[in-house]
Write a protein that holds these residues in place. Structure first.
Motif, PDB file in Angstrom:
ATOM      1  N   UNK A 138       0.865  -1.259   0.082  1.00  0.00           N
ATOM      2  CA  UNK A 138      -0.036   0.061  -0.010  1.00  0.00           C
ATOM      3  C   UNK A 138       0.854   1.346  -0.060  1.00  0.00           C
ATOM      4  N   UNK A 139       1.963   1.072   0.793  1.00  0.00           N
ATOM      5  CA  UNK A 139       2.629   2.449   0.829  1.00  0.00           C
ATOM      6  C   UNK A 139       3.466   2.573  -0.364  1.00  0.00           C
ATOM      7  N   UNK A 140       3.947   1.656  -1.193  1.00  0.00           N
ATOM      8  CA  UNK A 140       4.689   1.604  -2.350  1.00  0.00           C
ATOM      9  C   UNK A 140       3.888   2.259  -3.446  1.00  0.00           C
ATOM     10  N   UNK A 141       2.387   1.994  -3.387  1.00  0.00           N
ATOM     11  CA  UNK A 141       1.387   2.303  -4.367  1.00  0.00           C
ATOM     12  C   UNK A 141       1.010   3.859  -4.157  1.00  0.00           C
ATOM     13  N   UNK A 142       1.088   4.248  -2.695  1.00  0.00           N
ATOM     14  CA  UNK A 142       0.745   5.652  -2.551  1.00  0.00           C
ATOM     15  C   UNK A 142       2.057   6.420  -3.154  1.00  0.00           C
ATOM     16  N   UNK A 143       3.011   6.062  -2.680  1.00  0.00           N
ATOM     17  CA  UNK A 143       4.372   6.815  -3.217  1.00  0.00           C
ATOM     18  C   UNK A 143       4.394   6.797  -4.981  1.00  0.00           C
ATOM     19  N   UNK A 152       3.872   9.442 -10.215  1.00  0.00           N
ATOM     20  CA  UNK A 152       3.611   9.460 -11.498  1.00  0.00           C
ATOM     21  C   UNK A 152       2.609  10.320 -11.763  1.00  0.00           C
ATOM     22  N   UNK A 153       1.931  11.136 -10.779  1.00  0.00           N
ATOM     23  CA  UNK A 153       0.718  11.941 -11.009  1.00  0.00           C
ATOM     24  C   UNK A 153       1.610  13.200 -11.876  1.00  0.00           C
ATOM     25  N   UNK A 154       2.904  13.285 -11.396  1.00  0.00           N
ATOM     26  CA  UNK A 154       3.702  14.626 -11.785  1.00  0.00           C
ATOM     27  C   UNK A 154       3.846  14.387 -13.378  1.00  0.00           C
ATOM     28  N   UNK A 155       3.856  13.272 -13.992  1.00  0.00           N
ATOM     29  CA  UNK A 155       4.091  12.993 -15.138  1.00  0.00           C
ATOM     30  C   UNK A 155       2.738  12.632 -15.878  1.00  0.00           C
ATOM     31  N   UNK A 156       1.633  12.632 -14.987  1.00  0.00           N
ATOM     32  CA  UNK A 156       0.193  12.532 -15.750  1.00  0.00           C
ATOM     33  C   UNK A 156       0.155  10.850 -16.128  1.00  0.00           C
ATOM     34  N   UNK A 157       0.822   9.980 -15.370  1.00  0.00           N
ATOM     35  CA  UNK A 157       0.890   8.658 -15.728  1.00  0.00           C
ATOM     36  C   UNK A 157       0.334   7.567 -14.617  1.00  0.00           C
ATOM     37  N   UNK A 158      -0.399   8.330 -13.561  1.00  0.00           N
ATOM     38  CA  UNK A 158      -0.997   7.617 -12.464  1.00  0.00           C
ATOM     39  C   UNK A 158      -1.710   6.439 -12.841  1.00  0.00           C
ATOM     40  N   UNK A 159      -2.209   6.290 -14.131  1.00  0.00           N
ATOM     41  CA  UNK A 159      -2.806   4.894 -14.460  1.00  0.00           C
ATOM     42  C   UNK A 159      -2.099   3.924 -14.161  1.00  0.00           C
ATOM     43  N   UNK A 194      11.185   8.116  -8.110  1.00  0.00           N
ATOM     44  CA  UNK A 194      11.498   8.098  -9.616  1.00  0.00           C
ATOM     45  C   UNK A 194      12.316   6.892 -10.031  1.00  0.00           C
ATOM     46  N   UNK A 195      13.413   6.465  -9.157  1.00  0.00           N
ATOM     47  CA  UNK A 195      14.146   5.285  -9.488  1.00  0.00           C
ATOM     48  C   UNK A 195      13.249   4.051  -9.459  1.00  0.00           C
ATOM     49  N   UNK A 196      12.507   4.128  -8.504  1.00  0.00           N
ATOM     50  CA  UNK A 196      11.323   2.822  -8.359  1.00  0.00           C
ATOM     51  C   UNK A 196      10.574   2.764  -9.446  1.00  0.00           C
TER      52      UNK A 196
END
Lengths: 551, 241
Positions: A54-59, A64-71, A222-224
């Protein structure tokens, strides 16, 4: 096909005890409460695992939101659920082959081959669906909450989730069914169970490796994300190899567009088609593999006169009881894999994690520079010995594993205390093996020989007390009515309760070791388990006859 | 000798009385057949005699030893065959029998001699090195029988011992039961097979709903019921009583 669904209903009921639970809910509230408690305990014990996810998903979402790729969060969840379904699926399909509830009765019924396979498929699907729902709930939940999605998004997600395990599970069947036919594996149950179990442990190692890699790059999301999404990253590779995963995530994300609907409908149709093809093409082969799987080849090995002395050697009672315990446990793959083998494999998994995780190595090296930390390593070794010894679950399953055999044992002129002694010795033997492995590992941490011996003794003393706890819990609440050996081992609440008590022991060791200084702490580390042991032993001695007679 | 005094057993929270004040005495040199419909209390009685279940009310004496007060000594007098021979499937037949021999402290030579002889008689000698899980129901029954008889206990308690046995083994067992009783020992067994009860038993007991409704010889029962067959008398008894 209606018959197939009826059979599936029977399988599901017998596998998961649903009818029994509903009956208990009405008539036997205590047993129903126990069943609920077991489910809650299992959920609780996995919170760490899924909490991390869950924690990784939130991160991931935030980055990804910053690059509009949150999907990508949804795509990742679909891929993760599909991979897990294949991995768990293989084990579940194998287990379903061998713990066939149908026996000869179902085979003798006028059911078509397609019905038989469909029923089995649906039964295994339930487990995979649960895993998929948990994984998807996390991904969909994070995406939904953060993107402020409405009810329809969640409804579409639920519909999609129902279909996600179908194709991966069908793949498992496509792999396993021919295997069972051509390798004559269906008759080599024990060997296959052990291979399946090792495969499961392999998944554990891979999962741990995966998580520890994520932990390593945790500092920079970003590395992840790069690692997951770049060319030849996980999403790319799986997305290419298993393209439907992209369809379903596109369907969920674009649920309010026509394209989304098309993606979703295509995915649902494809999933159903794959299952249909599976049933159509492999049901004959499946039937062939289950027919005669219970056949036994008789070797008829004669007893030679020269062997008589060895074969009919007289043993003392405790030794005879111990030998019986040892053989009954270690010859049953389910017990062996979940019990004694863990003692050997857990250190291997930790070893791999340790040496592949540079940060952990750095931490240890820093610790080693300061020689005052030797005491801390000593405390950690004791805790490791306690944890490792308890993971074999020998004592907290000792009575339940007997099943109906307990009645034969009870009819024999053996004192209950002698039976318990043998069970205790059995647990202690493997606990000591775990302690030896831990002690060998501590040599790497430059612990002195004296400290190693002390850790061995102290760790085992705490384990002795924990074995008595496990045995007492088992004597009071044994799970003797079972039809397959998974139940006393893996669905036994006593194992979890005993494990929690052992954790408490480990916490106590940590407290004594870190909060109390000098010789007093060492004295306490020895005295507390000895006192605990004596108290528990006296309690056992007083009540054993009553507890044993009510089994 | 087996003596049961005022024995009662209550099951579960609903206080179902499985046995209701049973009194019975089986003498030395006697084969006693225990008959009754399914769920009448036969297996419960046997489980109480063998110490598998806790006695709620009453007493049981095996060769004069109180099962409640001295269970281990009482069990040493007993050779027991359970109704379900599903035992320790992961052991081999030999390992199972050796375990039983260790429990009864039989020395090596004696156990080798008896095990091999009985295995020969019941025709499972060649399977003794195999896992019990590979045995058929009948073979398991034979193995359990050997385990129960090999230490030559004075009291045999057999729960449906003929089930699953082939005709030759059933014949062998019946002869062994007779020989055992004739040597001054006691045989107590439950059965559904009227023919066996009629031919083998010195006396029979019929149990229904946890209560003994008849104890005596087959002849005594016939006298009471105008010389009908045992099967017919049995059916009449359990329906009318």
């Amino acid at each position: 096909m209606n018959k197939g669904l009826s059979l599936a209903k029977v399988y599901i009921n017998s596998s998961y005890g649903i009818s029994n639970f509903v009956y208990n809910l009405k008539n036997n509230k205590k047993d129903a409460a126990k069943a609920i408690a077991l489910v809650l305990l299992i959920l609780f014990s996995t919170t760490g695992l899924f909490g991390m996810y869950l924690y990784f998903n939130i991160k991931m979402y935030d980055f990804l939101k910053q690059v509009q790729q949150q999907g990508m969060v949804i795509t990742m969840a679909v891929i993760f659920a599909s991979i897990l379904t294949v991995m768990f699926g293989i084990i579940t399909v194998i287990a379903n082959y061998f713990f066939n509830q149908e026996g000869d009765v179902v085979l003798a019924l006028p059911l078509s081959k397609k019905d038989l396979l469909l029923a089995k498929f649906i039964n295994t699907y339930i487990v995979e669906a649960i895993v998929t729902f948990v994984i998807m709930a996390i991904g969909v939940g994070v995406y939904g909450v953060k993107s402020k999605e409405g009810l329809i998004f969640y409804l579409v997600s639920i519909i999609a989730t129902i279909f996600i395990p179908l194709i991966p599970l069908a793949i498992c069947y496509f792999i396993i069914i021919p295997f069972m036919n051509y390798g004559n594996f269906a008759k080599k149950k024990d060997m296959f169970m052990i291979i399946g179990g090792l495969f499961g442990i392999g998944i554990g190692v891979l999962y741990q490796y995966f998580i520890s890699t994520l932990v390593n790059i945790n500092a920079t999301p970003e590395l992840l994300v790069n690692k997951l999404t770049n060319k030849n990253g996980l999403i790319d590779v799986v997305g290419r190899a298993y393209y439907p995963s992209i369809w379903v995530s596109n369907g969920v994300i674009n649920y309010n567009k026509v394209s989304g609907l098309l993606y979703l409908v295509s995915f649902v149709l494809l999933s159903l088609l794959v299952v249909y093809v599976l049933i159509l093409t492999t049901s004959n082969l499946y039937y062939k593999s289950i027919i005669g799987s219970n056949e036994v080849t008789k070797k008829n090995r004669e007893i030679r006169t020269s062997e008589l002395k060895v074969i009919f050697k007289k043993n003392g009672l405790i030794k005879a009881l111990f030998n019986r315990e040892f053989k009954l446990m270690n010859r049953e793959p389910v017990y062996f894999l979940n019990g004694p083998l863990v003692i050997v494999f857990l250190p291997v998994i930790f070893g791999i994690m340790f040496f592949t995780n540079n940060k952990a190595m750095e931490g240890i090296n820093t610790l080693l520079i300061n020689m005052q930390n030797v005491k801390l390593i000593f405390i950690y070794s004791i805790i490791a010995i306690i944890m490792l010894g308890s993971t074999a679950s020998i004592a907290p399953t000792s009575i339940s594993r007997e099943g109906n055999g307990i009645y034969v044992l009870k009819s024999l002129p053996i004192s209950p205390m002698d039976i318990i002694k043998a069970k205790f010795l059995h647990a202690a033997l493997f606990g000591a093996l775990g302690a030896v492995i831990t002690c060998i590992a501590t040599i790497y941490f430059k612990m002195s020989f004296g400290y190693i011996v002390l850790a061995f003794i102290v760790g085992n003393l705490w384990l002795f007390a924990s074995y008595l706890v496990g045995i007492l819990i088992e004597l009071k609440w044994p799970k003797l009515n079972w039809d397959n050996p998974q139940k006393p081992m893996k669905q036994n609440v006593n194992v979890i309760v005993s494990l929690f008590i052992t954790f408490a022991f480990a916490a106590l060791v940590y407290f004594i070791g870190t909060k109390i200084s000098g010789t007093i702490s060492v004295i306490l580390l020895i005295a507390v388990p000895v006192i605990l042991f004596i108290v528990l032993y006296l309690f056992l001695k007083k009540y054993i006859n009553i507890l044993y007679s009510t089994l | 000798m087996l003596k049961i005094n005022n024995l009662s057993k209550i099951y579960g929270k609903n206080k179902v009385k499985a046995l209701d004040n049973i009194n019975l005495e089986v003498k030395k040199g006697e084969i006693f057949g225990f008959l009754g419909p399914n769920g009448a209390g036969k297996t419960t009685t046997i489980k109480l005699i063998t110490g598998i279940l806790k006695i709620d009310e009453g007493d049981i004496f095996v060769n004069g030893i109180d099962v409640k007060k001295n269970p281990i000594e009482a069990k040493k007098q007993i050779g027991f065959v359970p109704d379900n021979p599903e035992i320790f499937n992961r052991l081999t037949g030999l390992e199972y029998l050796n375990f039983i021999a260790d429990v009864f402290e039989m020395d090596s030579e004696k156990r080798a001699d008896i095990i091999l002889r009985l295995a020969e008689e019941f025709e499972i000698k060649s399977a003794l090195k195999e896992r019990i899980s590979s045995y058929s129901h009948g073979m398991k029954q034979k193995l359990v029988l050997i385990g129960a008889l090999m230490h030559n206990p004075p009291v045999w308690i057999l729960d449906e011992p003929m089930v699953g046995l082939d005709p030759k083994s059933a014949y062998t067992l019946k002869n062994m039961m007779r020989q055992h009783a004739d040597s001054g020992n006691t045989v107590f067994f439950s059965t559904h097979i009227m023919e066996v009860a009629e031919k083998v038993c010195d006396r029979i007991g019929i149990i229904k709903n946890g209560r003994i409704i008849f104890v005596g010889t087959v002849e005594e029962l016939k006298e009471k019921k105008n010389d009908e067959s045992l099967e017919k008398m049995f059916l009449e008894l359990i329906e009318n009583e």
